[in-house]
Motif scaffolding. Structure first.
Motif, mmCIF file in Angstrom:
data_model
loop_
_atom_site.group_PDB
_atom_site.id
_atom_site.type_symbol
_atom_site.label_atom_id
_atom_site.label_comp_id
_atom_site.label_asym_id
_atom_site.label_seq_id
_atom_site.Cartn_x
_atom_site.Cartn_y
_atom_site.Cartn_z
ATOM 1 N N ARG A 194 0.813 -1.215 0.219
ATOM 2 C CA ARG A 194 -0.364 0.101 0.082
ATOM 3 C C ARG A 194 0.893 1.229 0.142
ATOM 4 O O ARG A 194 1.367 1.227 0.844
ATOM 5 C CB ARG A 194 -0.993 0.115 1.245
ATOM 6 C CG ARG A 194 -2.264 0.898 1.763
ATOM 7 C CD ARG A 194 -2.983 0.960 0.879
ATOM 8 N NE ARG A 194 -3.571 2.113 0.837
ATOM 9 C CZ ARG A 194 -4.982 1.748 1.697
ATOM 10 N NH1 ARG A 194 -5.985 0.387 1.733
ATOM 11 N NH2 ARG A 194 -6.269 2.508 1.713
ATOM 12 N N LYS A 195 0.600 1.657 -0.735
ATOM 13 C CA LYS A 195 1.407 3.359 -0.714
ATOM 14 C C LYS A 195 -0.342 5.094 -1.950
ATOM 15 O O LYS A 195 -0.043 5.023 -2.348
ATOM 16 C CB LYS A 195 2.523 3.977 -1.899
ATOM 17 C CG LYS A 195 3.241 5.048 -1.214
ATOM 18 C CD LYS A 195 4.845 4.974 -2.145
ATOM 19 C CE LYS A 195 5.289 6.505 -2.201
ATOM 20 N NZ LYS A 195 5.899 6.299 -2.756
ATOM 21 N N ASP A 196 -0.987 4.766 -0.240
ATOM 22 C CA ASP A 196 -2.147 6.422 -0.968
ATOM 23 C C ASP A 196 -1.370 7.249 -1.467
ATOM 24 O O ASP A 196 -0.040 8.166 -0.667
ATOM 25 C CB ASP A 196 -2.424 5.954 0.517
ATOM 26 C CG ASP A 196 -3.136 4.749 0.891
ATOM 27 O OD1 ASP A 196 -3.049 3.773 0.176
ATOM 28 O OD2 ASP A 196 -3.892 5.196 1.758
ATOM 29 N N LYS A 197 -2.295 7.881 -2.099
ATOM 30 C CA LYS A 197 -2.445 8.888 -2.856
ATOM 31 C C LYS A 197 -2.631 10.471 -2.383
ATOM 32 O O LYS A 197 -4.237 9.732 -2.163
ATOM 33 C CB LYS A 197 -1.876 8.797 -4.402
ATOM 34 C CG LYS A 197 -1.187 8.251 -5.474
ATOM 35 C CD LYS A 197 -1.418 8.005 -6.449
ATOM 36 C CE LYS A 197 -0.018 8.024 -7.697
ATOM 37 N NZ LYS A 197 -0.344 7.607 -8.860
ATOM 38 N N GLY A 198 -2.378 11.358 -2.059
ATOM 39 C CA GLY A 198 -2.755 12.350 -2.340
ATOM 40 C C GLY A 198 -3.691 12.746 -3.144
ATOM 41 O O GLY A 198 -2.631 13.282 -4.588
ATOM 42 N N CYS A 199 -5.008 13.607 -2.710
ATOM 43 C CA CYS A 199 -5.932 14.071 -4.853
ATOM 44 C C CYS A 199 -6.877 14.845 -4.100
ATOM 45 O O CYS A 199 -7.001 15.296 -2.544
ATOM 46 C CB CYS A 199 -6.345 13.040 -5.331
ATOM 47 S SG CYS A 199 -7.835 11.672 -4.463
ATOM 48 N N ALA A 200 -7.246 15.567 -5.174
ATOM 49 C CA ALA A 200 -8.137 16.609 -4.742
ATOM 50 C C ALA A 200 -9.114 15.994 -6.049
ATOM 51 O O ALA A 200 -9.478 15.655 -6.956
ATOM 52 C CB ALA A 200 -7.873 17.880 -4.497
ATOM 53 N N LEU A 201 -10.669 16.526 -5.261
ATOM 54 C CA LEU A 201 -12.285 15.745 -5.679
ATOM 55 C C LEU A 201 -12.339 17.321 -6.354
ATOM 56 O O LEU A 201 -12.835 18.005 -5.345
ATOM 57 C CB LEU A 201 -13.078 15.004 -4.820
ATOM 58 C CG LEU A 201 -12.063 14.041 -4.636
ATOM 59 C CD1 LEU A 201 -13.523 12.812 -4.056
ATOM 60 C CD2 LEU A 201 -11.909 12.932 -5.937
ATOM 61 N N VAL A 202 -13.240 17.671 -7.180
ATOM 62 C CA VAL A 202 -14.039 18.887 -7.464
ATOM 63 C C VAL A 202 -15.717 18.056 -8.216
ATOM 64 O O VAL A 202 -15.574 17.270 -9.219
ATOM 65 C CB VAL A 202 -13.802 19.395 -8.773
ATOM 66 C CG1 VAL A 202 -14.005 20.597 -9.574
ATOM 67 C CG2 VAL A 202 -11.433 19.688 -8.360
ATOM 68 N N TYR A 203 -16.300 18.498 -7.386
ATOM 69 C CA TYR A 203 -17.921 18.660 -7.648
ATOM 70 C C TYR A 203 -18.136 20.005 -8.289
ATOM 71 O O TYR A 203 -17.833 20.782 -8.126
ATOM 72 C CB TYR A 203 -18.803 17.931 -6.109
ATOM 73 C CG TYR A 203 -17.831 16.795 -5.981
ATOM 74 C CD1 TYR A 203 -19.232 15.985 -6.332
ATOM 75 C CD2 TYR A 203 -16.998 16.399 -4.901
ATOM 76 C CE1 TYR A 203 -19.071 14.395 -5.630
ATOM 77 C CE2 TYR A 203 -16.799 15.376 -5.201
ATOM 78 C CZ TYR A 203 -17.700 14.174 -4.954
ATOM 79 O OH TYR A 203 -16.589 13.144 -4.875
ATOM 80 N N VAL A 204 -19.225 19.662 -9.121
ATOM 81 C CA VAL A 204 -20.058 20.954 -9.265
ATOM 82 C C VAL A 204 -21.799 20.988 -9.086
ATOM 83 O O VAL A 204 -22.239 19.001 -8.913
ATOM 84 C CB VAL A 204 -20.131 20.539 -10.913
ATOM 85 C CG1 VAL A 204 -20.671 19.810 -11.828
ATOM 86 C CG2 VAL A 204 -20.636 21.891 -11.426
ATOM 87 N N SER A 205 -22.991 21.565 -9.473
ATOM 88 C CA SER A 205 -23.823 22.330 -8.378
ATOM 89 C C SER A 205 -24.888 22.720 -9.661
ATOM 90 O O SER A 205 -24.053 24.081 -9.376
ATOM 91 C CB SER A 205 -23.926 22.278 -7.495
ATOM 92 O OG SER A 205 -25.508 22.287 -6.863
ATOM 93 N N GLU A 206 -25.755 22.634 -10.002
ATOM 94 C CA GLU A 206 -26.150 24.188 -10.739
ATOM 95 C C GLU A 206 -27.142 25.163 -9.030
ATOM 96 O O GLU A 206 -27.826 26.304 -9.684
ATOM 97 C CB GLU A 206 -27.286 23.479 -11.476
ATOM 98 C CG GLU A 206 -26.709 22.886 -12.148
ATOM 99 C CD GLU A 206 -25.989 23.730 -13.475
ATOM 100 O OE1 GLU A 206 -27.171 24.459 -13.359
ATOM 101 O OE2 GLU A 206 -26.063 23.151 -13.677
ATOM 102 N N ASP A 207 -27.252 24.291 -8.103
ATOM 103 C CA ASP A 207 -27.730 24.859 -7.068
ATOM 104 C C ASP A 207 -27.839 24.914 -5.306
ATOM 105 O O ASP A 207 -28.012 25.015 -4.424
ATOM 106 C CB ASP A 207 -29.810 24.358 -7.215
ATOM 107 C CG ASP A 207 -29.324 22.546 -6.840
ATOM 108 O OD1 ASP A 207 -28.611 22.391 -6.776
ATOM 109 O OD2 ASP A 207 -30.391 21.670 -6.532
#
Length: 485
Positions: A194-207
């Motif tokens: 195991r060697k986890d990776k840092g990352c970012a998630l981008v979500y989008v919304s209309e409301d």
């Protein structure tokens, strides 16, 4: 957490006297009224007033309560403290109202945060035992909140994410709402370990209510195992006359290098166009001992302003803060104005600092006792031979020195032992792209912030000197201007 506002008021009243007379309290930096402070949250300017929320633990000087503290200002320097605005009082945030951001739209401010739940039991709290939900609340006055609403939960994250998903930063772009989250993705070496990776998630919304995953920012090569406090924003490059997208985040798990990644966890930024070369192009926000979890916002003057936590998580075994014995710990940095030049961000204290009633002292580097005063020192035309400042006495103090492209902040005495005023802090170094030409230093009781070459590099540290130990002396350099309040 029933009646939590009253309980916090009682705690602040009970311990406030001890805290008030602590010699390490600052004049122009946000501190906890009592107890513990960490990440700045919800930074914004709402109805003309600067709003700063922060992680607050009023009942423990070592953190963990998970409140959102609150203070306001009209000038980013003088702060009025208010009751906390949120506490862990619903099932989705019963282990803590974790970090988040603020979005201003007309007469309403929406606050976004991570609701944290740690289940009791024998869990690793990475793959099991933790529930991270993204939450929101609204306010018309910055203080009184609506009911909290859950926006996202574990069921909404990609399957390869661990249970560490948090710290929503939300903004509006092209008519849609966007949210970036820090995360930890499961990853493996070729041998299956195991060697986890840092990352970012981008979500989008209309409301602002219903969110869909839009993008995973996941570098090909491992750059830390977890990314915290992400911030994605656009700045105009003054030299290239174009807008550039910038990702700020806090990677955990980077190996220390010479002149880089010297703290337990780091904070920095990378241009989104440089993500493929993130290992080389990631720039640390601050090279000192005490800086983490920065957040930026844009004010009504169009300035991009950054405030960070003058601390780092999990450093108790490395160094400590001597204010603990007086019932409080940590502060935030002075607000910094950001500018982008030729692909590099410069950080300088907000210009409101100039308006303070400074008194200029005739000073040529000889010993100067500053006691309870706040000090601002500027040095211009530094020669390649370098410059050196001593803060404190020869047996208990810190030194800051520059020579050519090198800068060093050290609490090490001639014996090699760390000075008591550093609480165990030892040495940090930085290497600039060009020779050091100028330095600006702010010292406000127990915090020192050093800006080199117009903010091309910054060092922040806490320093715990008794009032009768607070002296300065320096080697001669081009032009030295010492101002005091």
């Amino acid at each position: 957490m029933k009646n939590w506002v009253q309980k916090v008021r009682e705690e602040e009243k009970k311990k406030g006297g001890t805290v008030k007379y602590c010699p390490f309290r600052t004049n122009y930096h946000i501190m906890p009224p009592v107890g513990w402070l960490n990440d700045p949250n919800g930074l914004c300017q709402f109805k003309g007033i600067y709003q700063t929320y922060f992680q607050y633990a009023p009942f423990s000087v070592n953190g963990g309560d998970g409140f959102w503290g609150h203070c306001t200002s009209t000038d980013l320097l003088h702060w009025e403290y208010h009751d906390p605005v949120m506490a862990p009082d619903i099932p989705e945030d019963r282990s803590g109202v974790y970090s988040g951001s603020g979005l201003v739209e007309g007469e309403e401010l929406t606050l976004f945060y991570t609701g944290n739940v740690k289940l009791p039991g024998d869990y690793d709290y990475i793959d099991a035992g933790r529930i991270s939900s993204q939450m929101m609340a609204t306010t018309k006055d910055g203080q009184h909140m609506s009911e909290k609403r859950k926006l996202l939960g574990p069921e909404d994250y990609p399957e390869h994410m661990t249970e560490h998903v948090r710290d929503p930063k939300v903004w509006k772009e092209d008519g849609k709402y966007r949210m970036i989250l820090g995360a930890r993705a499961r990853a493996y070496r070729k041998d299956g370990t195991r060697k986890d990776k840092g990352c970012a998630l981008v979500y989008v919304s209309e409301d602002k209510q219903h969110w869909d995953l839009d993008q995973e920012i996941l570098p090909e090569n491992n750059f830390g195992y977890m990314w915290e406090c992400p911030d994605l924003f656009v700045m105009e490059d003054a030299d290239e006359d174009k807008k550039i997208e910038i990702l700020s985040f806090c990677p955990q798990g980077l190996p220390t290098e010479e002149g880089r990644f010297q703290n337990r966890y780091q904070s920095g930024y990378v241009l989104m166009s440089q993500m493929e070369t993130i290992e080389d192009d990631f720039v640390e926000w601050d090279m000192g001992f005490d800086f983490y979890a920065p957040q930026t916002f844009e004010d009504d003057k169009g300035r991009r302003i950054l405030i960070g936590w003058a601390g780092v998580p999990d450093t108790g075994e490395e160094h400590r803060n001597l204010s603990v014995e007086n019932g409080w710990q940590h502060c935030l940095t002075i607000p910094r104005e950001l500018t982008l030049q030729n692909g590099k961000i410069l950080q300088e204290p907000v210009h409101e600092v100039e308006s303070l009633p400074w008194k200029v002292e005739n000073w040529n580097g000889e010993r100067f006792f500053w006691g309870k005063k706040t000090v601002r020192l500027t040095v211009d035309n530094i020669s390649p031979e370098g410059w050196r400042l001593c803060v404190g006495g020869p047996e208990n103090g810190a030194t800051f020195s520059v020579k050519e492209k090198h800068a060093e902040l050290s609490f090490l005495m001639e014996t090699g032992e760390a000075a008591a005023c550093g609480g165990g802090r030892k040495k940090r170094t930085g290497i600039l792209e060009m020779d050091v030409e100028n330095v600006e230093i702010l010292i406000d009781s127990s915090i020192m912030e050093i800006f080199i070459n117009g903010g091309a590099m910054v060092f922040t540290t806490r320093i715990y000197l008794k009032e009768n130990e607070r002296e300065l002396w320096a080697s001669k350099a081009g032009k030295q201007t010492l101002c005091v309040l």
